[in-house]
Scaffold this motif. Structure first.
Motif, PDB file in Angstrom:
ATOM      1  N   ASN A  27     -11.620  -5.397 -11.451  1.00  0.00           N
ATOM      2  CA  ASN A  27     -12.586  -4.541 -10.737  1.00  0.00           C
ATOM      3  C   ASN A  27     -13.757  -4.925 -10.637  1.00  0.00           C
ATOM      4  OD1 ASN A  27     -10.883  -2.560  -9.997  1.00  0.00           O
ATOM      5  ND2 ASN A  27     -11.096  -0.916 -11.625  1.00  0.00           N
ATOM      6  N   ASP A  81      -3.749   8.016  -7.699  1.00  0.00           N
ATOM      7  CA  ASP A  81      -4.645   7.043  -8.065  1.00  0.00           C
ATOM      8  C   ASP A  81      -5.102   6.329  -6.892  1.00  0.00           C
ATOM      9  OD1 ASP A  81      -4.884   7.606 -10.875  1.00  0.00           O
ATOM     10  OD2 ASP A  81      -2.564   7.420 -10.738  1.00  0.00           O
ATOM     11  N   ASN A  82      -6.151   5.546  -7.227  1.00  0.00           N
ATOM     12  CA  ASN A  82      -6.561   4.580  -6.273  1.00  0.00           C
ATOM     13  C   ASN A  82      -5.736   3.214  -6.221  1.00  0.00           C
ATOM     14  OD1 ASN A  82      -8.006   2.896  -4.787  1.00  0.00           O
ATOM     15  ND2 ASN A  82      -9.968   2.953  -6.092  1.00  0.00           N
ATOM     16  N   ASP A 113      -7.268   0.413  -8.205  1.00  0.00           N
ATOM     17  CA  ASP A 113      -7.082   0.602  -9.599  1.00  0.00           C
ATOM     18  C   ASP A 113      -5.815   0.181 -10.190  1.00  0.00           C
ATOM     19  OD1 ASP A 113      -9.590   1.011  -9.965  1.00  0.00           O
ATOM     20  OD2 ASP A 113      -9.346   3.314 -10.246  1.00  0.00           O
ATOM     21  N   HIS A 126     -12.070  -1.090   2.560  1.00  0.00           N
ATOM     22  CA  HIS A 126     -13.408  -0.546   1.550  1.00  0.00           C
ATOM     23  C   HIS A 126     -14.380  -1.485   1.393  1.00  0.00           C
ATOM     24  CE1 HIS A 126     -10.723   2.891   0.564  1.00  0.00           C
ATOM     25  NE2 HIS A 126      -9.652   2.166   0.515  1.00  0.00           N
ATOM     26  N   ASP A 163       0.826  -1.125   0.046  1.00  0.00           N
ATOM     27  CA  ASP A 163      -0.089  -0.021   0.076  1.00  0.00           C
ATOM     28  C   ASP A 163       0.846   1.094  -0.001  1.00  0.00           C
ATOM     29  OD1 ASP A 163       0.796  -0.904   2.361  1.00  0.00           O
ATOM     30  OD2 ASP A 163      -0.698   0.101   3.734  1.00  0.00           O
TER      31      ASP A 163
END
Lengths: 231, 494
Positions: B204, B59-60, B63, B136, B49
């Motif tokens: 995704n 950016d995420n 993703d 999340h 991370d």
């Protein structure tokens, strides 16, 4: 021609061969018999310097075979398929052997004529590689190659194995002829007591690596041998 | 239980093989490398991370990660293809027994699940799921995501095995796989399609609709069955023994070698050996892979400025094929090694032939790489120096080390179950020879005098060739010393 002195070979603690003194003379047809594991192949491999002796040595024409290459000029041998180059066709193989022994084209042609009967139309012009031949025919190719360079000594391990009856008889005749005409020294092992008594004029019995009997062949030899092995 | 018996047999086989016993040191080295890799991956997983946050702060991370997964699996596929050893079994000993054929095949297939490569990616994926996904999404989604990754890794495993198995029986399929991969890389490179966005879209979707785990599952089943049916049809002794081949005419082109005396004859025989066995022939087919390395790498600026890297590539391109020949130069002849020992009168000439053929291979490789001069004269210069090193140093070293390999290589055995020497050990044992010139180059690089380094590498080769005679004499001594050991190893079946 060949002399083994104090020759021993040990595999994982067991003495598989133990020969004090053995002389094989010129023109002698020396037959080696013995049950599986008696040390026949080991003895032959030692003569050909394919394995290392633990003690003693093998003399060929008075010279130690180990490390020297002189004996290769007058010794022909076929022990097993490891002596064949199986991805070649028989013709290519013979040509290669001829080159190794520095034979001429004429020598090679003479060889083909001499071995025509022995091959019995099963070897040449077959358009296949040695690996695709049957084990009997492979055996024929190996024996023929061993005899090609007209050696003074020939060493054959169970040459009659997997040969068809006709070829067995032809091989016997061929060996007898070479013995008489060319004074060829032969070292042959066999499990077939019949054949070996017919070809050899001296029979040695090996048992657990030791020579237990060493006699010239006579009319009683076959009977004696049969009695010896019928335990 | 038949599976249990098969496992016991295999454990015994590997434990009792002389190869394993002699190569303990090498196995320890490999174990060490694996451990090192585990550590790297674990660190990567734990800080994934942070790393993604550093690299792409705007950016995420999900993703980004999903976008590169497909590259990862592509890389993994290639690595598996190169390194992972195929599960094998000495099938003939079981076929005549009342054992179901399908059981043997399932056993072989299931065994590849033990490959460590299947579990390595979990070291990255699991920490990622915990640290990035969990905040999340629900635990269930994270779990499904990990499971999907695992299934894809396994599907990849079976795909790699299938391609590798086909390499020896139908090299075309391996070729098609390689071309497909290259096309995708090119399409992405020229931005015709974006593999990244495809990857992102697919993975995704998996997070949004967990039901899509069905795709990895189906992929796994499909690849498994691919292997299953392939092996099942091969399980006849007829298939196992190599098909009878018509005498090939390919070697006719080399017949003129006969006129070059004994050495010519010996080289001709080696050419036949290479051409008439699938195993060795497939190595020849790999030549473009070795020689084409430059096309991939010289294009890129970052490599062009790294001289050490260019040296490595030079050695690899001009010496790769020679290495394949020399590394097992005596093992290739295990089938008729007794003939060699009992008939060849002159081992000097025998070794000389091996040497000449080897440097001929290296020289042909070198000539083919000359057009790389288009990327700059420096490339040609480096390749010339490394070629000199290869023929004057590497050649002798490889001949020397070849005397130590006493494992029988049964070339005439069926190709499908015969993959000796295609694994990682093969490459690892010779790695030092590749690193040596780099070590020589290092001080010159530090002194900022690279050209001196290149010249020294070439001079090493030149010196080696100057002392050819005494070196060959030494090699002959070594060969005579080791020949009994080699011969007894070559006589052993397995």
């Amino acid at each position: 021609m060949i002399e083994a002195i104090n020759l021993t070979k040990v595999y994982s603690g067991t003495k598989v061969l133990d020969i004090k003194d053995l002389k094989i003379g010129k023109g002698e047809a020396f037959g080696l018999v013995g049950n599986n594991g008696a040390g026949k192949t080991t003895f032959f491999r030692l003569i050909l310097d394919l394995i290392k002796a633990d003690t003693g040595m093998v003399l060929s024409n008075g010279k130690n075979v180990k490390g020297l290459n002189d004996w290769k000029y007058y010794t022909g041998s076929h022990l097993d398929d490891g002596f064949l180059i199986d991805f070649l066709s028989p013709e290519e193989y013979f040509e290669f052997v001829a080159d190794v022994h520095k034979l001429s084209k004429g020598d090679l042609e003479e060889f083909y004529i001499n071995f025509k009967d022995f091959f019995n139309n099963e070897i040449l012009d077959k358009k296949k590689y040695i690996r695709d031949f049957s084990s009997g025919n492979k055996q024929k190719i190996g024996i023929a190659a061993a005899l090609m360079a007209k050696p003074e000594i020939v060493i054959l391990d169970e040459p009659f194995n997997s040969l068809d009856p006709t070829t067995q008889i032809r091989l016997k005749n061929l060996l007898n002829k070479l013995k008489e005409e060319k004074q060829l020294s032969m070292l042959i092992s066999s499990h077939d007591l019949n054949h070996i008594t017919e070809v050899c004029n001296r029979i040695v019995i090996l048992e657990k690596g030791k020579i237990v009997q060493d006699k010239p062949t006579n009319e009683n030899t076959l009977k004696e041998l049969t009695e010896y092995f019928a335990v | 239980m038949i599976y249990k018996l098969l496992i016991i047999h295999q454990l015994k086989e590997s434990k009792r093989s002389s190869f394993w016993q002699k190569q303990i040191a090498l196995n320890i080295v490999i174990g060490f490398f694996i451990l090192l890799m585990l550590l790297y991956l674990l660190v990567l997983g734990l800080f994934i991370d942070k790393i993604l946050g550093e690299l792409y702060p705007n950016d995420n991370p999900i993703d980004i990660f999903n976008g590169i997964i497909i590259y990862y699996f592509g890389m993994e596929l290639m690595l598996r293809f190169m390194i992972q050893a195929l599960p094998t079994i000495n099938i003939e000993s079981y076929l005549h027994l009342p054992i179901k054929k399908t059981a043997i095949v399932h056993y072989l297939n299931l065994r590849s699940l033990l490959a460590i490569g299947n579990y390595l990616p979990l070291l990255v994926f699991i920490p990622f799921a915990f640290k990035v996904l969990l905040p999340h999404y629900s635990g269930f989604v994270a779990f499904i995501w990990i499971l999907s990754m695992f299934f894809i890794a396994l599907a990849n495993n079976y795909l790699a095995i299938y391609i590798k198995r086909q390499m020896t029986s139908k090299p075309m399929i391996t070729g098609i796989a390689a071309i497909t991969l290259i096309i995708f890389i090119l399409l992405d490179y020229f931005k015709i399609i974006s593999v990244t966005s495809v990857s992102r879209y697919l993975f995704n979707a998996l997070i949004v609709h967990t039901i899509w785990i069905i795709i990895p599952v189906l992929l796994l089943i499909f690849n498994y069955l691919l292997n299953f049916y392939f092996l099942k049809t091969k399980l006849y002794t007829e298939e196992l023994s190599q098909k009878k081949e018509e005498i090939s005419n390919t070697s006719k082109a080399f017949q003129y070698l006969k006129h070059y005396g004994h050495t010519g004859q010996l080289i001709l025989k080696d050419i036949k050996l290479i051409w008439r066995h699938k195993r060795t022939r497939s190595i020849v087919y790999m030549a473009p892979l070795f020689l084409g390395y430059g096309l991939l790498l010289y294009n890129q600026e970052i490599y062009m400025s790294r001289n050490g890297f260019l040296i490595f590539i030079g050695i690899f391109m001009t010496g790769g094929m020679m290495l394949n020949y020399l590394n097992y130069v005596f093992s290739y002849e295990s089938g008729h090694f007794d003939f060699v020992l009992s008939n060849y009168k002159d081992f000097d000439k025998y070794l000389e032939q091996k040497f000449i053929f080897a440097i001929a291979i290296a020289t042909i490789s070198y000539i083919i790489t000359i057009p790389y001069v288009l990327y700059g004269f420096k490339i040609l210069f480096i390749n010339t120096m490394t070629w000199l090193y290869n023929i004057g140093v590497l050649s002798y070293l490889l001949l020397f080390t070849a005397t130590f390999s006493s494992k029988r290589m049964d070339l005439s055995k069926a190709a499908t179950f015969n993959y000796q020497g295609l694994g990682a050990t093969h490459w690892l044992s010779i790695l030092p020879f590749f690193l040596m010139p780099l070590l020589v180059y290092l001080p010159f690089s530090l002194l900022d005098y690279p050209i001196g380094g290149f010249i020294v590498i070439g001079t090493m080769g030149f010196l080696g060739l100057t002392f050819h005679k005494p070196i060959m004499k030494m090699l002959n001594k070594q060969f005579v010393k080791k020949k009994y050991n080699m011969a007894s190893g070559f006589r052993q079946n397995n």
